[in-house]
Structures are given as structure tokens and as C-alpha cells.
Motif scaffolding. Structure first.
Motif, PDB file in Angstrom:
ATOM      1  N   ASP A 125       0.832  -1.215   0.000  1.00  0.00           N
ATOM      2  CA  ASP A 125       0.000   0.000   0.000  1.00  0.00           C
ATOM      3  C   ASP A 125       0.862   1.259   0.000  1.00  0.00           C
ATOM      4  O   ASP A 125       0.606   2.204  -0.751  1.00  0.00           O
ATOM      5  CB  ASP A 125      -0.932   0.024   1.209  1.00  0.00           C
ATOM      6  CG  ASP A 125      -1.988  -1.074   1.168  1.00  0.00           C
ATOM      7  OD1 ASP A 125      -2.178  -1.688   0.086  1.00  0.00           O
ATOM      8  OD2 ASP A 125      -2.618  -1.322   2.221  1.00  0.00           O
ATOM      9  N   ILE A 126       1.890   1.267   0.819  1.00  0.00           N
ATOM     10  CA  ILE A 126       2.787   2.433   0.889  1.00  0.00           C
ATOM     11  C   ILE A 126       3.524   2.619  -0.434  1.00  0.00           C
ATOM     12  O   ILE A 126       3.642   3.740  -0.942  1.00  0.00           O
ATOM     13  CB  ILE A 126       3.779   2.283   2.065  1.00  0.00           C
ATOM     14  CG1 ILE A 126       3.029   2.402   3.386  1.00  0.00           C
ATOM     15  CG2 ILE A 126       4.890   3.333   1.988  1.00  0.00           C
ATOM     16  CD1 ILE A 126       3.838   1.995   4.606  1.00  0.00           C
ATOM     17  N   THR A 127       3.976   1.523  -1.002  1.00  0.00           N
ATOM     18  CA  THR A 127       4.674   1.586  -2.293  1.00  0.00           C
ATOM     19  C   THR A 127       3.757   2.158  -3.368  1.00  0.00           C
ATOM     20  O   THR A 127       4.176   2.991  -4.179  1.00  0.00           O
ATOM     21  CB  THR A 127       5.176   0.180  -2.701  1.00  0.00           C
ATOM     22  OG1 THR A 127       6.039  -0.306  -1.683  1.00  0.00           O
ATOM     23  CG2 THR A 127       5.916   0.212  -4.024  1.00  0.00           C
ATOM     24  N   ALA A 128       2.500   1.751  -3.375  1.00  0.00           N
ATOM     25  CA  ALA A 128       1.536   2.254  -4.364  1.00  0.00           C
ATOM     26  C   ALA A 128       1.318   3.758  -4.188  1.00  0.00           C
ATOM     27  O   ALA A 128       1.241   4.510  -5.181  1.00  0.00           O
ATOM     28  CB  ALA A 128       0.213   1.508  -4.247  1.00  0.00           C
ATOM     29  N   ILE A 129       1.234   4.205  -2.945  1.00  0.00           N
ATOM     30  CA  ILE A 129       1.046   5.641  -2.692  1.00  0.00           C
ATOM     31  C   ILE A 129       2.261   6.438  -3.154  1.00  0.00           C
ATOM     32  O   ILE A 129       2.127   7.465  -3.816  1.00  0.00           O
ATOM     33  CB  ILE A 129       0.751   5.885  -1.191  1.00  0.00           C
ATOM     34  CG1 ILE A 129      -0.627   5.318  -0.832  1.00  0.00           C
ATOM     35  CG2 ILE A 129       0.822   7.376  -0.857  1.00  0.00           C
ATOM     36  CD1 ILE A 129      -0.905   5.273   0.661  1.00  0.00           C
ATOM     37  N   ILE A 130       3.452   5.936  -2.812  1.00  0.00           N
ATOM     38  CA  ILE A 130       4.681   6.646  -3.221  1.00  0.00           C
ATOM     39  C   ILE A 130       4.796   6.662  -4.740  1.00  0.00           C
ATOM     40  O   ILE A 130       5.202   7.672  -5.327  1.00  0.00           O
ATOM     41  CB  ILE A 130       5.931   6.001  -2.585  1.00  0.00           C
ATOM     42  CG1 ILE A 130       5.905   6.193  -1.071  1.00  0.00           C
ATOM     43  CG2 ILE A 130       7.211   6.592  -3.163  1.00  0.00           C
ATOM     44  CD1 ILE A 130       7.004   5.458  -0.322  1.00  0.00           C
ATOM     45  N   LYS A 131       4.406   5.576  -5.384  1.00  0.00           N
ATOM     46  CA  LYS A 131       4.491   5.492  -6.847  1.00  0.00           C
ATOM     47  C   LYS A 131       3.634   6.576  -7.499  1.00  0.00           C
ATOM     48  O   LYS A 131       4.025   7.178  -8.488  1.00  0.00           O
ATOM     49  CB  LYS A 131       4.047   4.104  -7.314  1.00  0.00           C
ATOM     50  CG  LYS A 131       4.240   3.861  -8.794  1.00  0.00           C
ATOM     51  CD  LYS A 131       3.886   2.420  -9.121  1.00  0.00           C
ATOM     52  CE  LYS A 131       4.171   2.117 -10.572  1.00  0.00           C
ATOM     53  NZ  LYS A 131       3.885   0.723 -10.893  1.00  0.00           N
TER      54      LYS A 131
END
Length: 153
Positions: A125-131
Motif C-alpha cells: 500500500d505504501i509503495t503504491a502511494i509513493i508510486k
């Protein structure tokens, strides 16, 4: 309570599993031998306070587990009074049966796997937000971590 059970386990040794079982009769024997000033009804709370004291102030409140050759053990709660040590309580333990150890290991493994899955989901989830919010930051993070391994299977 009619019966109190305390289990000692170790995160570093999955096979370390000892049990302290006390009922009213065995408590009276403990009470006589150790000159305890507590009733059986309060014994569980006293044990909880002892464990919490060891966690909170390990310099003053000490717990020592002495293993015997016959598979039994004794947990001693000791208070450091600067110039002398006072034994507050001594609890007899026995090594658990193989099946109990197996169940404990299975439970701890499943709990660990569940926590790991939750953390992996949060990381995705965090990776998707940062992306979405900052793609160049994600690339920098991935580049910095590319040569490192973090307990991957």
C-alpha cells in the motif's frame, strides 16, 4: 480460580517450553514452605506483578530460571535491596510434553506468518502511494535497496 497455569517460552529457542501448574492444594504447600503472605485467590495477580516488576526495573527485580537435570526448573523472583538479595517467590516448573511444545510452535509460527502478511500488505500500500505521489522517490528507494536482502525466502 481453581487452577493457575503459567507457561514459560523463549523467542530464541522454540523448544523451550515449561509449565507451572498450581491448584489450591499445591499452593498451600508452596505457602507453607515459602512463608507466603498471599492467598491462592491473589496468587495470579502477585505473579503478574512480579513479572511486570522484572520488565519495568530489572536492576531491582530479578527473575532467575534454574534448570534441573531431571527436566524440571525453578523460577525465582528476587529483589535487590542494594546490599542484600531477598527471594520473594519461587515457582516450580516442569518441561512440557512434546505435543504441547509442537502446538506452541505451530501457534507462534502461524501468528508470525499472519503478522508478516499484514506487514507485506502495508508495504504494498505504501509503495503504491509513493508510486503515485513521488515516482522518483520510489525509484531512489528501490535502487538503494536493490543490493540488500531483508530475510527474503
Amino acid at each position: 480460580p481453581q487452577h493457575i497455569r503459567i507457561e514459560l517460552i523463549c523467542e530464541n529457542d522454540l523448544f523451550f517450553h515449561y509449565v507451572h501448574n498450581v491448584d489450591d492444594r499445591s499452593f498451600r504447600y508452596m505457602q507453607d514452605n515459602q512463608k507466603l503472605m498471599v492467598d491462592f485467590a491473589d496468587y495470579a495477580n502477585v505473579c503478574i506483578k512480579m513479572f511486570n516488576g522484572v520488565i519495568r526495573d530489572p536492576q531491582t527485580n530479578i527473575a532467575v530460571f534454574v534448570m534441573q537435570r531431571d527436566g524440571s526448573g525453578r523460577l525465582e523472583f528476587i529483589q535487590n535491596m542494594e546490599h542484600k538479595y531477598i527471594e520473594l517467590l519461587s515457582c516450580e516448573f516442569v518441561a512440557s510434553q512434546e505435543e504441547a511444545v509442537r502446538q506452541s510452535i505451530t501457534h507462534r509460527y502461524n501468528a508470525s506468518t499472519s503478522r508478516n502478511s499484514i506487514l507485506e500488505s502495508k508495504l504494498r500500500d505504501i509503495t503504491a502511494i509513493i508510486k503515485v505521489k513521488n515516482p522518483s522517490l520510489l525509484l531512489q528507494i528501490q535502487k538503494a535497496l536493490s543490493g540488500k536482502t531483508y530475510g527474503k525466502r
